[in-house]
Write an enzyme that holds these catalytic residues in place. Sequence first.
Site, PDB file in Angstrom:
ATOM      1  N   TYR A 121      51.006  -5.277 -47.724  1.00  0.00           N
ATOM      2  CA  TYR A 121      51.193  -4.750 -45.851  1.00  0.00           C
ATOM      3  C   TYR A 121      51.161  -5.138 -44.729  1.00  0.00           C
ATOM      4  O   TYR A 121      50.220  -5.767 -44.814  1.00  0.00           O
ATOM      5  CB  TYR A 121      51.029  -2.738 -46.430  1.00  0.00           C
ATOM      6  N   CYS A 122      51.383  -4.928 -43.750  1.00  0.00           N
ATOM      7  CA  CYS A 122      50.821  -5.084 -42.435  1.00  0.00           C
ATOM      8  C   CYS A 122      50.592  -3.804 -41.580  1.00  0.00           C
ATOM      9  O   CYS A 122      49.990  -3.141 -42.108  1.00  0.00           O
ATOM     10  CB  CYS A 122      51.742  -6.705 -41.935  1.00  0.00           C
ATOM     11  N   TRP A 123      50.100  -4.113 -40.460  1.00  0.00           N
ATOM     12  CA  TRP A 123      50.000  -2.656 -39.736  1.00  0.00           C
ATOM     13  C   TRP A 123      51.223  -1.872 -40.016  1.00  0.00           C
ATOM     14  O   TRP A 123      51.171  -1.061 -39.988  1.00  0.00           O
ATOM     15  CB  TRP A 123      50.008  -3.281 -37.918  1.00  0.00           C
TER      16      TRP A 123
END
Length: 194
Positions: A121-123
């Site tokens: 995941y990222c933002w």
Amino acid sequence: CSVTPSHPHASCGEPNQHAPPSTRQRNVPVQTNDWQHGAHVGGYSVVIDVRTPAEYAEDHIPGAVNFPVLTDAQRHEVGLTYATTHFEGRKLGAQQISANIAAILQTHFTDKPSSYLPLIYCWRGGQRSNSLAHILSEIGFRSSVLCGGYREYRRAVITTISVVPPTLSFRVLTGPTGSGKTALLHYLRRQGHQ
């Protein structure tokens, strides 16, 4: 991404990774909202946060490890360039992300078997997480990307915090040092209480 509790591995517009191999056109990352079955609860092999070290330090999914595809300085530089010229910003970001992913592969994935299941995941569950997930999937790992990224995870936690506490019964245990509070807590845990 349209994911329901009964089908947490919706494809979010991509081919279904769980389809039989004969119907799957190529190995693509699974798009999922199923963060609850991550490494911290025994599902995925690892939960990977690809955001910058500063973003990770501010907060992250419990049990996640930080393999940033951009450093803090690189993200700032890419952002400034992108604000001026989208195309140049995307080229710069791709160059830096590619170099960083190469280092991540050498450092963290050389000894991993094909059965290794990373959740990434990222933002927002966008370009940074998909960049690593795409490479891992092309190698042969069955990588998953968290739809909506950390932002969506945070929303889910905030919703849960507002809903769950009224359903719980709390007890406050007090007493002076040495009165046996810790021993009582250990006994209660062995009996299945929290």
